[in-house]
Design an enzyme around this catalytic site. Structure first.
Site, mmCIF file in Angstrom:
data_model
loop_
_atom_site.group_PDB
_atom_site.id
_atom_site.type_symbol
_atom_site.label_atom_id
_atom_site.label_comp_id
_atom_site.label_asym_id
_atom_site.label_seq_id
_atom_site.Cartn_x
_atom_site.Cartn_y
_atom_site.Cartn_z
ATOM 1 N N CYS A 21 6.259 4.315 -4.203
ATOM 2 C CA CYS A 21 6.165 4.056 -2.767
ATOM 3 C C CYS A 21 4.708 4.068 -2.343
ATOM 4 C CB CYS A 21 6.930 5.114 -1.982
ATOM 5 S SG CYS A 21 8.711 4.888 -2.034
ATOM 6 N N GLY A 47 6.204 -0.958 -3.087
ATOM 7 C CA GLY A 47 7.577 -0.834 -2.625
ATOM 8 C C GLY A 47 7.973 -2.005 -1.762
ATOM 9 N N ASN A 122 5.677 9.994 -1.043
ATOM 10 C CA ASN A 122 5.576 9.230 -2.290
ATOM 11 C C ASN A 122 5.763 10.200 -3.442
ATOM 12 O OD1 ASN A 122 4.949 7.510 -4.394
ATOM 13 N ND2 ASN A 122 2.743 7.601 -4.065
ATOM 14 N N GLY A 123 6.809 9.995 -4.239
ATOM 15 C CA GLY A 123 7.043 10.872 -5.377
ATOM 16 C C GLY A 123 8.512 11.195 -5.552
ATOM 17 N N TYR A 264 -0.065 0.452 -14.812
ATOM 18 C CA TYR A 264 0.808 -0.553 -14.192
ATOM 19 C C TYR A 264 0.822 -0.552 -12.670
ATOM 20 C CZ TYR A 264 5.208 -2.866 -12.910
ATOM 21 O OH TYR A 264 6.143 -3.676 -12.325
ATOM 22 N N SER A 306 -0.030 -7.507 -13.505
ATOM 23 C CA SER A 306 -0.602 -6.213 -13.863
ATOM 24 C C SER A 306 -1.203 -6.183 -15.256
ATOM 25 C CB SER A 306 0.461 -5.117 -13.732
ATOM 26 O OG SER A 306 1.577 -5.416 -14.546
ATOM 27 N N ASP A 368 1.104 -7.357 -22.667
ATOM 28 C CA ASP A 368 1.808 -6.789 -21.515
ATOM 29 C C ASP A 368 1.386 -5.336 -21.373
ATOM 30 O OD1 ASP A 368 3.451 -6.687 -19.338
ATOM 31 O OD2 ASP A 368 5.296 -7.212 -20.394
ATOM 32 N N ASP A 369 1.586 -4.778 -20.166
ATOM 33 C CA ASP A 369 1.110 -3.421 -19.912
ATOM 34 C C ASP A 369 2.035 -2.355 -20.473
ATOM 35 O OD1 ASP A 369 3.167 -2.908 -17.693
ATOM 36 O OD2 ASP A 369 2.071 -4.633 -16.916
#
Length: 513
Positions: A21, A47, A122-123, A264, A306, A368-369
């Site tokens: 988020c 988000g 956030n979390g 990412y 990313s 790719d990440d």
């Protein structure tokens, strides 16, 4: 093989991981809500499910929120115009589990008889179910299934004398990853968990010195704020008419930034504790080229967006051309889980397309990440080969993802992790690649370069190592068995434990993410 791919595709959207988020707050500006709106735009990558803003207009809090992207929620200009005042907080939501209704869109509001509170989180709280059970037994009534609501109840029920002490009392009961913004009629509070899992920064507007608090420095740049400092683990920061006051609610702190922020989640133009994300990702790519070269390769292709920094580093390290072999449709905000295999693949093709003129007759290194569930990677490999690539060698700029994420990412069980269920050879076959290799954990940590004075890395690599800095209280029997066997370890031992016996109970409390 096909059964596994179908099963994990049914469970997950097509991004490797779903975003964290994003939170944004302003204190001391007449256009606080407008600044918050633009700040949320800068954080949209964190988000896409819903967005909301709460403004403080002369001590009265007013809320506007809705499901969708920021531009969709505030498409009617009257919604933003209604948010008057010199302080505001905003939130972008991606949920880890549970309900996806409007009641879980943040900021969450609480209207008490003597004051109002608004919270953005956030979390993910790892003892959320334990705390919620205790609160409900004591008579609490919850209006959402979000774990974020728990702290509002804890603050209100605290017997501490001052409001700041009530907040500290509540914070000391929480475990897991959290960055909170709390808006009251008189102040804006910023709070970070004792391990600093989530990025959280403070800036100031150059014209009047008003404060901005947000998830990433990129959002500061968008609104013209100057970076001041990172919020540190265990800090409680109050911003009010007298300025900024910094205190601590605990002295038991370590810095364990979620390594996936660098790999990412975060924007490449963001800095996290002084480390630029793009440069860290590029160093990962250089290290990956040294550790996992591809003899006979012709070009390097990164998966947008990313992985482009890591692809640039890999090409530089390998001395190969870095080509745009894949193009992303920037106007497709989200992909959806479709009902049939044909529709699922078509949804991926709406997001990405291969550039046939670039990849035809080439031996491609696809960078790719991360590789989590593997479904997207298989579609991309197949897409490149259908476009004429002679071979596709997948190189992942992070280690094998083996363990669930409990601090704010939507990977809650080992069953959905390809790296936990299959050998390297099996994963290579599943994604239909000619070869597959990963960056080592040591090279990842060295590439980020976040070294602490005590010699610690300042990172958490739990997804790859199985070592969790913060105890996981409310986990599944699967993780309880892994802990009992010593496969996963914690820095601290839980003092209490709630292990759901009914799988449906796992969905009762969801992370704010």
């Amino acid at each position: 093989m096909n059964q596994y791919v179908n099963e994990v595709t049914e469970q997950a959207a097509y991004s490797s991981l779903n975003e964290e988020c994003g939170i944004f707050g302003v204190w001391g500006r007449d256009d606080a809500a407008n600044l918050t709106y633009y700040g949320l735009h800068a954080l949209q990558h964190r988000g896409q499910e819903g967005a909301g803003i709460v403004a403080n207009n002369q001590g009265h809090l007013w809320q506007e929120r809705g499901i969708g992207l920021v531009a969709e929620v505030f498409g009617d200009p009257r919604r933003l115009e209604a948010l008057k005042g010199q302080a505001a907080i905003g939130h972008l939501r991606y949920a880890t589990a549970g309900a996806h209704g409007i009641e879980n869109i943040q900021p969450l509001m609480a209207n008490f008889h003597d004051m109002q509170l608004a919270l953005a989180h956030n979390g993910n709280l790892t003892n959320a179910q334990t705390l919620r059970n205790q609160l409900e037994e004591d008579g609490a009534i919850f209006q959402s299934s979000s774990d974020s609501e728990i702290i509002l109840h804890l603050i209100r029920r605290s017997q501490a004398e001052t409001f700041d002490e009530k907040i500290k009392d509540a914070l000391n009961q929480l475990r897991g990853g959290f960055a909170f913004l709390l808006l009251t009629p008189h102040a804006l509070y910023a709070m970070l968990d004792p391990h600093g899992f989530r990025p959280f920064v403070i800036g100031q507007m150059p014209d009047n010195g008003s404060y901005v608090v947000t998830s990433e420095t990129a959002a500061l740049h968008v609104v013209g704020a100057k970076y001041v400092r990172d919020v540190q683990p265990g800090e409680l920061i109050r911003i009010d008419k007298d300025g900024m006051n910094i205190t601590h609610y605990t002295d038991k702190t370590t810095l364990n930034v979620d390594v996936m922020e660098y790999v990412y989640f975060a924007r490449p133009d963001s800095d996290i504790h002084g480390i630029n994300v793009h440069q860290a990702r590029k160093r990962m790519g250089v290290a990956l080229a040294k550790e996992q070269p591809v003899p006979g390769a012709d070009i390097v292709v990164g998966v947008p967006n990313s992985s482009l920094s890591a692809a640039s580093g890999y090409a530089e390290g390998a001395g190969l051309p870095n080509e745009m072999g894949l193009v992303k449709n920037q106007y497709i905000a989200r992909t959806f889980i479709e009902a049939t295999q044909d529709k699922r693949e078509r949804a991926v093709r709406m997001k990405l397309s291969a550039v046939e003129a670039v990849v035809r007759d080439k031996n491609v290194v696809l960078v790719d990440d991360s590789l989590v569930r593997g479904t997207t990677c298989r579609y991309i490999v197949r897409m490149l080969k259908e476009a004429g690539a002679k071979s596709v060698h997948v190189r992942i700029a992070s280690p094998i993802f083996k363990y669930p994420a409990f601090y704010g990412i939507d990977v809650q069980t080992r069953a959905e992790l390809m790296g936990n269920n299959h050998t390297l050879a099996e994963m290579t076959e599943l994604i239909e690649a000619d070869s597959l290799e990963f960056l080592s954990n040591e090279a990842l940590v060295a590439s980020i370069g976040l070294q602490m004075p005590d010699g610690e890395t300042g990172l958490t690599t739990a997804y790859f190592s199985g070592h969790y800095p913060s105890p996981i209280y409310d986990y599944s029997p699967e993780m309880a068995e892994a802990k009992a066997s010593g496969e996963v370890t914690f820095d601290e031992e839980p003092t209490s434990l709630y292990v759901p016996q009914n799988p449906a109970e796992d969905q009762r409390v969801e992370g704010a993410n």
